[in-house]
Every structure is written in C-alpha cells, then in structure tokens.
Design an enzyme around this catalytic site. Structure first.
Site, mmCIF file in Angstrom:
data_model
loop_
_atom_site.group_PDB
_atom_site.id
_atom_site.type_symbol
_atom_site.label_atom_id
_atom_site.label_comp_id
_atom_site.label_asym_id
_atom_site.label_seq_id
_atom_site.Cartn_x
_atom_site.Cartn_y
_atom_site.Cartn_z
ATOM 1 N N PHE A 112 0.946 -1.089 0.044
ATOM 2 C CA PHE A 112 -0.028 -0.058 -0.252
ATOM 3 C C PHE A 112 0.821 1.200 0.030
ATOM 4 C CE2 PHE A 112 0.962 -0.009 4.335
ATOM 5 C CZ PHE A 112 0.629 1.312 5.045
ATOM 6 N N LYS A 113 2.076 1.082 0.578
ATOM 7 C CA LYS A 113 2.975 2.255 0.170
ATOM 8 C C LYS A 113 3.008 2.879 -0.768
ATOM 9 C CE LYS A 113 3.577 1.505 4.835
ATOM 10 N NZ LYS A 113 4.740 1.363 5.445
ATOM 11 N N ASP A 114 2.918 2.146 -2.089
ATOM 12 C CA ASP A 114 3.137 2.675 -3.257
ATOM 13 C C ASP A 114 2.061 3.875 -3.707
ATOM 14 O OD1 ASP A 114 5.058 1.088 -4.272
ATOM 15 O OD2 ASP A 114 3.809 -0.475 -4.778
ATOM 16 N N THR A 147 7.725 0.208 3.496
ATOM 17 C CA THR A 147 8.129 1.572 3.185
ATOM 18 C C THR A 147 9.302 1.823 2.328
ATOM 19 O OG1 THR A 147 6.689 2.591 4.950
ATOM 20 C CG2 THR A 147 8.786 3.821 3.981
#
Length: 497
Positions: A112-114, A147
């Site tokens: 989800f960090k993308d 991350t």
C-alpha cells in the site's frame, strides 16, 4: 493553507516547505491549519472521476500552493496504468458479512505504500523548487518492510535526490529484504540495523535533530528530508483512497449517498488509519475507525484503556512485520487534532514518552478520540487461521497484515452487533509473505528466496505479481549491517552515492 508543528504551532510553513523538510525543527510533525470540507455534491462529482482525478482533487484541497494542473500531471504519472496493472488503481472486493477489501497493493512494489510513494517524488521535487532549495535532498527512511522498497522504487534516479533506507536486520520477510537489497539506481543506499523498527525509526529521528549532522550535510550541498509518514507529503495521498473507496461503494450500489461506512485498518505507525480519520473529518460518512494491531498491541491498549500509551513492553517479531512497532509516530497528529491544536500538551506528552516510555491523555481530550475509534488485536495463530478460513470459505488469498484487520473486524462485529458495511484496508500482496501464507493454507515451506513465489502459486493457483516475479535472478547490491548507535556516522555514506 499553512502547516504548523504539533509541538509549536507558531512554527508555521507552506505545504511545500512542510513536504520539503519532512519534519519540523522541534521534532514535531506538520499538520494543516484546517481540514477542507467535502459536500455531498463534491463527493458525487468525484464519483464521476477515475482514481487519478480523485487523488488530484483531494490533494488540491490540502496543498494550496500547488496548481490543479501540477497535481493532475503528478497523479497521471504516479498512478499510470502500467504501474498499477490497469485503471482500477485501488480495487474494492466484496466478501461476506459486510466486508469490502480495499486492495491497495497493485503498484510496483506490491504494498500500500506505493499509493503514496509513487506520488511523493513529484510532490517533493516540486516543493524543493517552490521553496528555492538548491541542495540535494537526502531522504532518510526507516522501514518495517514495505516503506523501504516503495520509497526506493519511487526515488530511484530522481534528479536532485539521494535516498538511504534503514531496516531491522531480522525484522522483514525474505521477499521484502530481496526487494530492498536488489534495488537499482545510482542514488540509493540500503542499510540494515541490529535492532527492531522502533530502533531504526528513533535513530532516523535522531539524525534529523542532530545539528552537527545537518551542518556537515549542508557543507556538502545536501539537506535532509523524509519519505516516512511523518512527512505530510506521504500522508496526504493516503487520504484520497478512503475518499475514493466511498465513491466506489456508491458507484457499485452498495450504499446510498450519506450512508455511513466503517473503516478497519491494520496499523503500526498509525499513518494509514490517520488518513482515514482525515477523510472522515473532511466529510466522508465514516462512522467508526477500527484500529487493528498484531501482538505488538500498544495501540489497542491505548484505545481500550481510555488514553494511556505505554511502550514499556516486550517487542514481538511476528508474521505481520510491517506492524511490529511500539512507537506509533502519527498518533501525535491525532492528539494534536483531538486537543484542538494544543501544541503545549502534545510537546509534554511526547517528552514523557521519550523519558518515561508512557503517557496518559487527559480524559476530556480522549473523549473525542474514543467516539471515533475502536481497536482490537490478533496474534499469529489467529492470523494463520484467518488466512486459511478466508481461502477455504471465500476463495480469497490474504496476506498476514490484511488477515489481522479482517480478524479484528470480525471480532468487532461480533462484540458490538454493528453491521455497517466496512472497508478493510488490504495493505500487501500475499506473495510478500510467502512463508506465512504457505503454512496457513496447509503447505510446507520447502525452499527459500524467490522460489517461494512459485511454491505459493502452485499451492493456491494465485498469480505471482509481475514485480515480484522479476526478482528472480537479481544479485543483491547491499549487505551493510550496523549497530543502532552508529547511525549518525552512517550518514557519511550519503556522500558516496
């Protein structure tokens, strides 16, 4: 709109300055001076846009020193089809019992960090120009696994930047480590720390507040910035996907305009669920925010105790390593908001955390927090059982972090009887945590490295994400391991890249 430090609201800067510096000089985190509002008409208008349009719109309400044209251009490039596998950037998958899985891991690093770290390089480089900064931005990142790779991928070979990632040497999965140590790019560096994520995060914060390090970097034409969620430029793009999820629920006919939803988020550093809290305060009809933790349940106890935060507890290395955190940095922003921007209170609480490892929020402040949040936790055995049950009963393959959130949501629903449709943030591809998922669905781990990807595929039939399949055959570039007390000296490596 300006931004102020959580520890000194007289420290007032533009959005561009907040993004360029990452963290306030006093160690506080920058917050917007107000929260822009979305009307029902605004939300209905956003329903007609794709994810890129929704993201640019939401960001434009917070980043008022950026033009609409700039943000639309950034969003078009950050969320390009080729990066996210098509136009459906953050798909919403309906499961049983009111569960709607918001898949945030279809980007280039399968986490989800993308969703934020594909946008942040554009925001940061533009911010450097807007603030007249001509020095090279040295981006320091502490990571519990996801991350680091997402930041490396986002900033690799970005002009005017260098990036250094620190990760706990024994605290990430095999695939997460491979993703980081094989990263390409002439401006990147990866370093393992003997310790856990909190050690890495505290060490990075120490660098930011060390005057001698800042002086040395300045003399060499460099300045510090951050890609962790302490940087507002990392957090702001995450607000957009909760707004977008509500739009998707409307478009799919699952709810009507104004109907409430809940949001359940697996979280360690509290940034992802804080983004949902901002969306709620903007006007998205979110009823309850459910904070899901693993065995490192410091946040669960904070909410259940009525506001006592205590990091003085054993640290557990779990199958959901991105949540193996005892110092949840973004909780500071929640305290600032809930207290009516009481910077003196926040500064005192953060000082207590630093000196004593614990603090208790005034009941009058916690009352507003408690109305909005619920919390629960899930151990590794329950995580394994949840993955197995979901795959068997609903043919849905989940990673460990998402499984934690699903279990916590199911416990919440059973405990409260609340059947409000609930968006559950799915934060990573199951293929990033192959060993745990293979075991959960009844397999036996027979190999290591990228061969794990093939084993999980053969066991479940799920396709291996292309970015992870591409790891096969890559040679690691980085093998440096340091003690946490050597982190200040490690900044000398920035001069070598």
């Amino acid at each position: 709109m300006d931004y102020v430090s959580t520890r000194n609201k007289n420290n007032r800067v533009s959005a561009a300055k907040a993004i360029a510096t990452g963290i306030a000089p006093d160690g506080g985190l920058y917050c917007p001076t107000e929260i822009p509002k979305l009307t029902e008409e605004d939300i209905l208008a956003l329903c007609k846009k794709d994810y890129r349009g929704r993201s640019a719109d939401v960001l434009g309400r917070f980043l008022t020193d950026f033009t609409a044209e700039e943000l639309e251009s950034f969003a078009a490039r950050a969320y390009a089809d080729e990066k996210f596998g098509g136009p459906d950037t953050a798909p919403l998958v309906k499961l049983a019992d009111g569960k709607y899985i918001l898949e945030l891991w279809h980007g280039p690093t399968c986490a989800f960090k993308d969703m934020a770290l594909q946008m942040l390089p554009y925001l940061l480089t533009a911010s450097l120009k807007k603030t007249g900064e001509e020095r090279t931005a040295c981006i320091l990142v502490a990571t519990s696994g996801d991350t680091g790779k997402a930041a490396l991928e986002g900033f690799a070979d970005v002009e005017g930047t260098k990036i250094m990632v620190y990760y706990p040497v024994d605290g990430v999965s095999t695939i997460q480590k491979l993703q980081m140590v094989t990263q390409k790019g002439k401006n990147v560096m990866v370093c393992a720390i003997r310790g856990n994520f909190d050690d890495a995060q505290s060490a990075v914060k120490k660098i930011f507040t060390d005057a001698e390090t800042a002086k040395t970097l300045d003399e060499n034409g460099m300045t510090l910035s951050s890609a962790n969620s302490i940087n507002w430029g990392r957090l702001a793009p995450q607000i957009a996907y909760y707004v977008s999820a509500y739009c998707d629920m409307l478009n799919q006919g699952e709810i009507k305009m104004g109907d409430p939803i809940n949001v359940c988020v697996p979280t360690g550093n509290f940034g992802n669920i804080l983004a949902a809290y901002y969306a709620k305060n903007m006007g998205v009809p979110i009823a309850k925010l459910i904070c899901a933790s693993n065995e490192n349940n410091v946040l669960t106890e904070f909410f259940q105790s009525g506001g006592t935060y205590n990091k003085n507890r054993p640290f557990h290395t779990t199958s959901s390593p991105s949540m193996d955190i005892l110092i949840s940095s973004n909780l500071e922003r929640l305290l600032f908001l809930a207290s009516g921007y009481n910077d003196a209170m926040v500064a005192e609480l953060m000082n207590q955390l630093n000196t004593d490892g614990t603090y208790t929020v005034d009941p009058s402040v916690f009352a507003g927090i408690g109305e909005n949040f619920d919390a629960g936790c899930c151990d590794d055995a329950q995580t394994q059982e949840t993955i197995a049950r979901l795959f068997k009963d609903e043919q849905y393959l989940s990673d460990t972090h998402t499984a934690v959130a699903i279990k916590v949501y199911e416990d919440y629903r059973a405990r409260t009887g609340d059947t409000t449709p609930t968006v559950i943030a799915s934060t990573a591809s199951p293929f990033k945590f192959c060993q745990s998922v293979i075991t959960a669905v009844g397999g036996t781990v027979e190999t290591d490295g990228t061969e794990l990807l093939d084993q999980l595929h053969e066991l479940t039939g799920a396709p291996v994400p292309a970015p992870l399949a591409a790891l096969s055959g890559l040679t690691p570039r980085f093998n440096l391991v340091i003690n946490r007390d050597a982190i200040l000296e490690s900044t000398e490596l920035l001069q070598t890249i």
